[in-house]
Scaffold this motif. Structure first.
Motif, PDB file in Angstrom:
ATOM      1  N   PHE A  91       0.835  -1.195   0.000  1.00 48.74           N
ATOM      2  CA  PHE A  91       0.000   0.000   0.000  1.00 48.74           C
ATOM      3  C   PHE A  91       0.872   1.247   0.000  1.00 48.74           C
ATOM      4  CE2 PHE A  91      -2.552  -3.205   2.345  1.00 48.74           C
ATOM      5  CZ  PHE A  91      -3.576  -3.338   1.411  1.00 48.74           C
ATOM      6  N   LEU A  92       0.361   2.302  -0.575  1.00 43.81           N
ATOM      7  CA  LEU A  92       1.035   3.591  -0.484  1.00 43.81           C
ATOM      8  C   LEU A  92       0.977   4.093   0.956  1.00 43.81           C
ATOM      9  CD1 LEU A  92      -0.414   5.165  -3.735  1.00 43.81           C
ATOM     10  CD2 LEU A  92       2.006   4.651  -3.323  1.00 43.81           C
ATOM     11  N   PRO A  93       2.011   4.811   1.415  1.00 38.31           N
ATOM     12  CA  PRO A  93       1.981   5.339   2.784  1.00 38.31           C
ATOM     13  C   PRO A  93       0.692   6.112   3.058  1.00 38.31           C
ATOM     14  CG  PRO A  93       4.154   5.658   1.823  1.00 38.31           C
ATOM     15  CD  PRO A  93       3.277   5.141   0.721  1.00 38.31           C
ATOM     16  N   GLY A  94       0.097   5.832   4.208  1.00 39.62           N
ATOM     17  CA  GLY A  94      -1.124   6.516   4.605  1.00 39.62           C
ATOM     18  C   GLY A  94      -2.401   5.837   4.158  1.00 39.62           C
ATOM     19  N   ASN A  95      -2.287   4.739   3.397  1.00 44.12           N
ATOM     20  CA  ASN A  95      -3.480   4.110   2.833  1.00 44.12           C
ATOM     21  C   ASN A  95      -3.785   2.724   3.391  1.00 44.12           C
ATOM     22  OD1 ASN A  95      -4.597   5.735   0.246  1.00 44.12           O
ATOM     23  ND2 ASN A  95      -2.406   6.089   0.486  1.00 44.12           N
ATOM     24  N   GLY A  96      -2.835   2.100   4.065  1.00 38.51           N
ATOM     25  CA  GLY A  96      -3.051   0.739   4.534  1.00 38.51           C
ATOM     26  C   GLY A  96      -4.184   0.581   5.517  1.00 38.51           C
ATOM     27  N   ALA A  97      -4.389   1.576   6.377  1.00 40.31           N
ATOM     28  CA  ALA A  97      -5.432   1.478   7.406  1.00 40.31           C
ATOM     29  C   ALA A  97      -6.824   1.399   6.795  1.00 40.31           C
ATOM     30  CB  ALA A  97      -5.345   2.665   8.362  1.00 40.31           C
ATOM     31  N   LEU A  98      -6.999   1.930   5.593  1.00 37.65           N
ATOM     32  CA  LEU A  98      -8.291   1.842   4.921  1.00 37.65           C
ATOM     33  C   LEU A  98      -8.703   0.390   4.708  1.00 37.65           C
ATOM     34  CD1 LEU A  98      -7.859   4.555   2.131  1.00 37.65           C
ATOM     35  CD2 LEU A  98      -9.107   4.791   4.287  1.00 37.65           C
ATOM     36  N   PHE A  99      -7.711  -0.477   4.463  1.00 37.13           N
ATOM     37  CA  PHE A  99      -7.979  -1.874   4.163  1.00 37.13           C
ATOM     38  C   PHE A  99      -7.882  -2.763   5.406  1.00 37.13           C
ATOM     39  CE2 PHE A  99      -6.377   0.262   0.444  1.00 37.13           C
ATOM     40  CZ  PHE A  99      -7.257  -0.125  -0.555  1.00 37.13           C
ATOM     41  N   ILE A 100      -6.990  -2.383   6.337  1.00 41.79           N
ATOM     42  CA  ILE A 100      -6.799  -3.169   7.555  1.00 41.79           C
ATOM     43  C   ILE A 100      -7.944  -2.935   8.535  1.00 41.79           C
ATOM     44  CG2 ILE A 100      -5.249  -3.644   9.495  1.00 41.79           C
ATOM     45  CD1 ILE A 100      -4.266  -4.506   6.713  1.00 41.79           C
ATOM     46  N   GLY A 101      -8.413  -1.693   8.594  1.00 40.11           N
ATOM     47  CA  GLY A 101      -9.550  -1.397   9.453  1.00 40.11           C
ATOM     48  C   GLY A 101      -9.197  -1.071  10.880  1.00 40.11           C
ATOM     49  N   GLU A 102      -7.939  -0.768  11.157  1.00 36.02           N
ATOM     50  CA  GLU A 102      -7.566  -0.339  12.508  1.00 36.02           C
ATOM     51  C   GLU A 102      -6.338   0.551  12.433  1.00 36.02           C
ATOM     52  OE1 GLU A 102      -4.644  -3.294  14.756  1.00 36.02           O
ATOM     53  OE2 GLU A 102      -6.625  -4.179  14.473  1.00 36.02           O
ATOM     54  N   ALA A 103      -6.043   1.233  13.540  1.00 34.31           N
ATOM     55  CA  ALA A 103      -4.911   2.148  13.573  1.00 34.31           C
ATOM     56  C   ALA A 103      -3.609   1.400  13.346  1.00 34.31           C
ATOM     57  CB  ALA A 103      -4.880   2.893  14.903  1.00 34.31           C
ATOM     58  N   LEU A 104      -2.784   1.913  12.451  1.00 34.31           N
ATOM     59  CA  LEU A 104      -1.525   1.239  12.144  1.00 34.31           C
ATOM     60  C   LEU A 104      -0.474   1.438  13.231  1.00 34.31           C
ATOM     61  CD1 LEU A 104      -1.035   1.756   8.300  1.00 34.31           C
ATOM     62  CD2 LEU A 104      -2.246  -0.034   9.553  1.00 34.31           C
ATOM     63  N   SER A 105      -0.717   2.369  14.149  1.00 35.13           N
ATOM     64  CA  SER A 105       0.234   2.566  15.246  1.00 35.13           C
ATOM     65  C   SER A 105       0.388   1.292  16.063  1.00 35.13           C
ATOM     66  CB  SER A 105      -0.213   3.720  16.143  1.00 35.13           C
ATOM     67  OG  SER A 105      -1.536   3.495  16.612  1.00 35.13           O
ATOM     68  N   ALA A 106      -0.663   0.443  16.091  1.00 42.51           N
ATOM     69  CA  ALA A 106      -0.589  -0.820  16.843  1.00 42.51           C
ATOM     70  C   ALA A 106       0.297  -1.841  16.152  1.00 42.51           C
ATOM     71  CB  ALA A 106      -1.996  -1.400  17.019  1.00 42.51           C
ATOM     72  N   LEU A 107       0.593  -1.634  14.871  1.00 38.31           N
ATOM     73  CA  LEU A 107       1.387  -2.600  14.103  1.00 38.31           C
ATOM     74  C   LEU A 107       2.793  -2.106  13.802  1.00 38.31           C
ATOM     75  CD1 LEU A 107      -1.315  -3.617  11.444  1.00 38.31           C
ATOM     76  CD2 LEU A 107      -0.873  -4.665  13.673  1.00 38.31           C
ATOM     77  N   ALA A 108       3.077  -0.831  14.038  1.00 39.91           N
ATOM     78  CA  ALA A 108       4.361  -0.247  13.655  1.00 39.91           C
ATOM     79  C   ALA A 108       5.511  -0.893  14.407  1.00 39.91           C
ATOM     80  CB  ALA A 108       4.353   1.251  13.916  1.00 39.91           C
ATOM     81  N   GLY A 109       6.545  -1.252  13.665  1.00 38.69           N
ATOM     82  CA  GLY A 109       7.755  -1.789  14.267  1.00 38.69           C
ATOM     83  C   GLY A 109       7.663  -3.234  14.690  1.00 38.69           C
ATOM     84  N   MET A 110       6.513  -3.882  14.468  1.00 41.89           N
ATOM     85  CA  MET A 110       6.354  -5.275  14.864  1.00 41.89           C
ATOM     86  C   MET A 110       6.891  -6.208  13.777  1.00 41.89           C
ATOM     87  SD  MET A 110       2.479  -5.244  16.429  1.00 41.89           S
ATOM     88  CE  MET A 110       2.574  -7.001  16.816  1.00 41.89           C
ATOM     89  N   GLU A 111       7.107  -7.465  14.174  1.00 42.26           N
ATOM     90  CA  GLU A 111       7.390  -8.479  13.174  1.00 42.26           C
ATOM     91  C   GLU A 111       6.103  -8.752  12.399  1.00 42.26           C
ATOM     92  OE1 GLU A 111      10.351  -9.741  12.371  1.00 42.26           O
ATOM     93  OE2 GLU A 111      11.214  -8.371  13.842  1.00 42.26           O
ATOM     94  N   LEU A 112       6.152  -9.647  11.438  1.00 38.44           N
ATOM     95  CA  LEU A 112       4.969  -9.962  10.651  1.00 38.44           C
ATOM     96  C   LEU A 112       3.826 -10.414  11.570  1.00 38.44           C
ATOM     97  CD1 LEU A 112       6.639 -11.927   7.708  1.00 38.44           C
ATOM     98  CD2 LEU A 112       5.830  -9.556   7.693  1.00 38.44           C
ATOM     99  N   VAL A 113       2.634  -9.862  11.348  1.00 38.58           N
ATOM    100  CA  VAL A 113       1.463 -10.203  12.150  1.00 38.58           C
ATOM    101  C   VAL A 113       0.708 -11.327  11.436  1.00 38.58           C
ATOM    102  CG1 VAL A 113      -0.697  -9.359  13.116  1.00 38.58           C
ATOM    103  CG2 VAL A 113       1.301  -7.848  13.008  1.00 38.58           C
ATOM    104  N   PRO A 114       0.543 -12.499  12.069  1.00 33.76           N
ATOM    105  CA  PRO A 114      -0.136 -13.622  11.410  1.00 33.76           C
ATOM    106  C   PRO A 114      -1.546 -13.266  10.953  1.00 33.76           C
ATOM    107  CG  PRO A 114       0.936 -14.336  13.438  1.00 33.76           C
ATOM    108  CD  PRO A 114       1.011 -12.841  13.422  1.00 33.76           C
ATOM    109  N   GLY A 115      -1.940 -13.877   9.831  1.00 31.92           N
ATOM    110  CA  GLY A 115      -3.237 -13.561   9.254  1.00 31.92           C
ATOM    111  C   GLY A 115      -4.401 -13.818  10.175  1.00 31.92           C
TER     112      GLY A 115
END
Length: 271
Positions: A91-115
């Motif tokens: 995704f382009l920066p700033g657009n991923g949350a539209l598809f994920i449906g939650e704040a990306l701050s919870a995912l920043a800097g983490m390892e891969l999050v399982p599906g």
């Protein structure tokens, strides 16, 4: 890219997704012992689906078959084997949350999050459907339909966010440095605190941290283009740094190597 054991293909999204999706991509391993690919942060994020052998990132095996690849703060290292077979969307920066449906701050800097960690995304069910697709084109078409359906239920971006992302990108490309975030907020119809909240939700990073990734990405590109013919001091200035020590500190904090070490990597990687 065969020198590193990786064959990478990128595919442009449809016009309906082009303002949100950077690309679809496929990565296949080829014969190259002990190959490692550097995955640099750019402020974006993506989805990742595995159709090959076990995935190894940063020296550790990653369980699962599909993941959310949140915003990275530093370079990751992907081990490339002959059985590597990955499909992803970036995704382009700033657009991923539209598809994920939650704040990306919870995912920043983490390892891969399982599906299966974000069950409302149903990535595991999507992975099963992708496995049944007849070919790569069918898989990408299926991904497109999935994303378009997610987008139909997403709220529109606040116009201040793309405007501020472009403002920071333009300053970094011009070598002006990130500038003051307060100065950026003054050009927008919202306050600085509101801008910070928009960035945390949609980018997963503060404007200042995002700007640092832009500057380091710019300096990496300058090193790749100029090679040994351009001094690293000139590279630092062109990327908006006026203090060599600050440049080296930021570069190593993001990539894990010094600018000189990255130049050595570029010589090996690209010749």
């Amino acid at each position: 890219m065969h020198a590193t054991g990786l064959r990478l293909q990128q595919f442009a999204p449809s016009s309906a997704l082009s303002s949100h999706v950077q690309c679809f991509w496929r990565a296949k391993g080829v014969a190259a012992p002990d190959a490692v690919e550097l995955l640099h942060p750019d402020g974006g994020m993506g989805l990742l689906f595995n159709f090959g052998g076990a995935l190894s990132r940063n020296g550790e095996d990653v369980s699962g078959a599909c993941w959310v690849d949140g915003p990275k703060l530093c370079t990751a290292r992907l081990t490339v084997g002959e059985d590597l077979d990955l499909l992803g969307v970036r995704f382009l920066p700033g657009n991923g949350a539209l598809f994920i449906g939650e704040a990306l701050s919870a995912l920043a800097g983490m390892e891969l999050v399982p599906g299966d960690a974000l069950r409302y995304l149903a990535l595991e069910a999507l992975h099963e459907r992708l496995c049944q697709a007849p070919d790569l084109a069918g898989r990408i078409a299926l991904l497109e339909r999935f994303l378009l359906e997610r987008l139909r239920h997403a709220e529109a971006l606040h116009p201040a966010l793309p405007a501020s992302l472009e403002w920071l990108r333009r300053r970094c490309l011009q070598g002006d440095g990130p500038g003051s975030i307060a100065a950026l907020a003054d050009e927008l119809p919202i306050g600085q605190r509101r801008l910070e909240r928009l960035f945390q939700h949609h980018v997963g990073l503060s404007p200042k941290r995002y700007a640092r990734l832009l500057r380091i990405a710019r300096s990496r590109e300058l090193i790749k283009r100029g090679g040994a013919a351009v001094s690293l001091t000139d590279t630092a200035y062109a990327a908006g740094y006026f203090d060599q020590a600050h440049f080296i500190h930021d570069f190593k904090a993001v990539t894990g190597v010094t600018p000189g070490g990255y130049l050595d990597h570029v010589r090996w990687r690209y010749g």
